[in-house]
Design a protein around this motif. Structure first.
Motif, mmCIF file in Angstrom:
data_model
loop_
_atom_site.group_PDB
_atom_site.id
_atom_site.type_symbol
_atom_site.label_atom_id
_atom_site.label_comp_id
_atom_site.label_asym_id
_atom_site.label_seq_id
_atom_site.Cartn_x
_atom_site.Cartn_y
_atom_site.Cartn_z
ATOM 1 N N ASN A 67 63.833 67.035 -29.977
ATOM 2 C CA ASN A 67 62.408 66.726 -30.073
ATOM 3 C C ASN A 67 62.079 65.306 -29.630
ATOM 4 N N GLY A 68 63.077 64.569 -29.171
ATOM 5 C CA GLY A 68 62.841 63.189 -28.754
ATOM 6 C C GLY A 68 62.405 62.306 -29.895
ATOM 7 N N ALA A 69 62.956 62.557 -31.086
ATOM 8 C CA ALA A 69 62.492 61.862 -32.292
ATOM 9 C C ALA A 69 63.652 61.216 -33.048
ATOM 10 N N LEU A 70 64.596 60.641 -32.332
ATOM 11 C CA LEU A 70 65.750 60.025 -32.969
ATOM 12 C C LEU A 70 65.418 58.634 -33.507
ATOM 13 N N THR A 71 66.166 58.230 -34.522
ATOM 14 C CA THR A 71 66.181 56.847 -34.978
ATOM 15 C C THR A 71 67.420 56.186 -34.395
ATOM 16 N N VAL A 72 67.248 55.042 -33.750
ATOM 17 C CA VAL A 72 68.351 54.381 -33.049
ATOM 18 C C VAL A 72 68.568 53.001 -33.656
ATOM 19 N N ASP A 82 72.807 41.821 -27.926
ATOM 20 C CA ASP A 82 71.978 40.669 -27.603
ATOM 21 C C ASP A 82 70.546 41.105 -27.303
ATOM 22 N N GLU A 83 69.596 40.252 -27.670
ATOM 23 C CA GLU A 83 68.178 40.559 -27.500
ATOM 24 C C GLU A 83 67.800 40.907 -26.053
ATOM 25 N N PRO A 84 68.251 40.160 -25.028
ATOM 26 C CA PRO A 84 67.862 40.524 -23.659
ATOM 27 C C PRO A 84 68.358 41.921 -23.257
ATOM 28 N N ASP A 85 69.568 42.269 -23.657
ATOM 29 C CA ASP A 85 70.090 43.606 -23.367
ATOM 30 C C ASP A 85 69.269 44.667 -24.090
ATOM 31 N N TYR A 86 68.910 44.380 -25.329
ATOM 32 C CA TYR A 86 68.098 45.309 -26.111
ATOM 33 C C TYR A 86 66.746 45.542 -25.448
ATOM 34 N N GLN A 87 66.091 44.484 -25.029
ATOM 35 C CA GLN A 87 64.783 44.620 -24.401
ATOM 36 C C GLN A 87 64.889 45.370 -23.080
ATOM 37 N N ARG A 88 65.967 45.193 -22.395
ATOM 38 C CA ARG A 88 66.190 45.899 -21.126
ATOM 39 C C ARG A 88 66.350 47.396 -21.345
ATOM 40 N N ASP A 115 63.400 54.626 -25.646
ATOM 41 C CA ASP A 115 62.140 55.173 -26.155
ATOM 42 C C ASP A 115 61.859 56.583 -25.635
ATOM 43 N N CYS A 116 62.517 56.990 -24.563
ATOM 44 C CA CYS A 116 62.311 58.333 -24.019
ATOM 45 C C CYS A 116 62.708 59.422 -25.016
ATOM 46 N N TYR A 117 63.676 59.118 -25.910
ATOM 47 C CA TYR A 117 64.158 60.139 -26.849
ATOM 48 C C TYR A 117 64.164 59.648 -28.295
ATOM 49 N N ALA A 118 63.506 58.539 -28.558
ATOM 50 C CA ALA A 118 63.523 57.971 -29.913
ATOM 51 C C ALA A 118 62.114 57.813 -30.455
ATOM 52 N N ARG A 119 62.010 57.899 -31.776
ATOM 53 C CA ARG A 119 60.738 57.574 -32.436
ATOM 54 C C ARG A 119 60.808 56.217 -33.120
ATOM 55 N N ALA A 120 62.019 55.710 -33.345
ATOM 56 C CA ALA A 120 62.202 54.402 -33.966
ATOM 57 C C ALA A 120 63.464 53.761 -33.414
#
Length: 293
Positions: free
Chosen positions: A131-136, A141-147, A153-158
């Protein structure tokens, strides 16, 4: 749109990679069982490759969702592993539920090659993936995370960054500790209701509106009462995760008596033939408890 690779098309990875394809990204896939990759290509647009290195070649971000620490090492650091095909400046995102140690180990190896690394285990089960509603839960590192965030977000809700590499896996351990205790409590409550001669469904109808309410209660009590255990995360997988939890607790000194006990209960479910039953099958153990007296 990005060119990405996805390694591992199990019950979680298959739909996760699918959401990336549906979002318009170019998806290069690898799966140990080639027929699974062929099936994925019938449902989604992408290209399959014979090795992780080949799939990862040319990908800006490589995702993986495999079984355990050893599986992860094989698809990442093996002779034909992803790192062998990834360029400096690319990023590896691991959705496997594994140890924090292997996350740190592979992150260090990637750093030597100029490759970023995020440990990003997921919660939500097969239904959440589909359902594309995973919690991840992410470590890195912050730059890698933002990238990586727009793709996750394509398959996560949080999605949340918890700290440095390894933090995602540690957070997933907390998740599994909490689930183990809640499912055992629900199983005991339903078992008690039946033993007391109460209508268990009526009981849930009342207590689910109060402090006892939980996701497990809302989503699993009916199937538990019906003796149906084909609706989620398998006992074998849960025991794998709890072994990781208990090993980490030995290292950090956390006291987990309930978790250790529930792990033992799951071993008894396995003895009942329930290795592939979902985690709510703790109720089945109580219904057969005399066989363990």
């Amino acid at each position: 749109m990005a060119t990405v690779a996805f390694l591992g098309l199990g019950v979680m990875g298959y739909p996760m990679a699918g959401f990336l394809a549906r979002a318009g990204h170019t998806v290069r896939i690898y799966n140990r069982t080639a027929s699974r990759a062929e099936q994925w290509l019938q449902d989604y647009t992408g290209e399959a490759f014979a090795t992780p290195a080949a799939a990862a070649s040319g990908a800006e971000i490589v995702f993986a969702c495999v079984g355990n620490d050893n599986d992860l090492r094989e698809v990442v650091a093996g002779e034909q592993g992803a790192f062998a095909g990834m360029a400096s400046g690319s990023l590896f995102v691991d959705h496997t539920t594994a140890s924090a140690d292997v996350a740190r180990e592979l992150a260090a190896l990637g750093r030597d090659k100029g490759i970023g690394f995020l440990d990003a285990p997921v919660s939500g089960g097969q239904a959440g993936a589909e359902n594309g509603a995973l919690t991840v839960m992410v470590g890195g590192d912050e730059p890698d995370y933002q990238r990586a965030l727009p793709l996750i977000d394509c398959y996560a809700r949080a999605v949340n960054l918890l700290g440095p590499v390894g933090s995602g896996q540690l957070c997933k351990m907390v998740n599994q500790i909490c689930i183990a205790g809640v499912v055992q409590g629900l199983a005991e409550g339903l078992h008690f209701a039946r033993a007391a001669g109460l209508d268990a469904e009526q009981v849930i109808g009342v207590i689910s509106k109060g402090a006892a309410q939980s996701w497990q209660m809302e989503n699993r009590y009916k199937t538990m009462l019906a003796g149906e255990y084909e609706h989620g995360f398998a006992v074998d997988w849960m025991r794998k995760d709890l072994a990781i939890v208990l090993n980490e607790a030995q290292r950090n000194g956390a006291l987990l008596p309930v978790t250790a006990l529930v792990d033992q209960f799951y071993s008894e479910v396995q003895a009942l033939g329930g290795s592939r039953w979902d985690t709510s099958s703790l109720f089945a153990r109580l219904m057969n408890v005399r066989s363990f007296d």
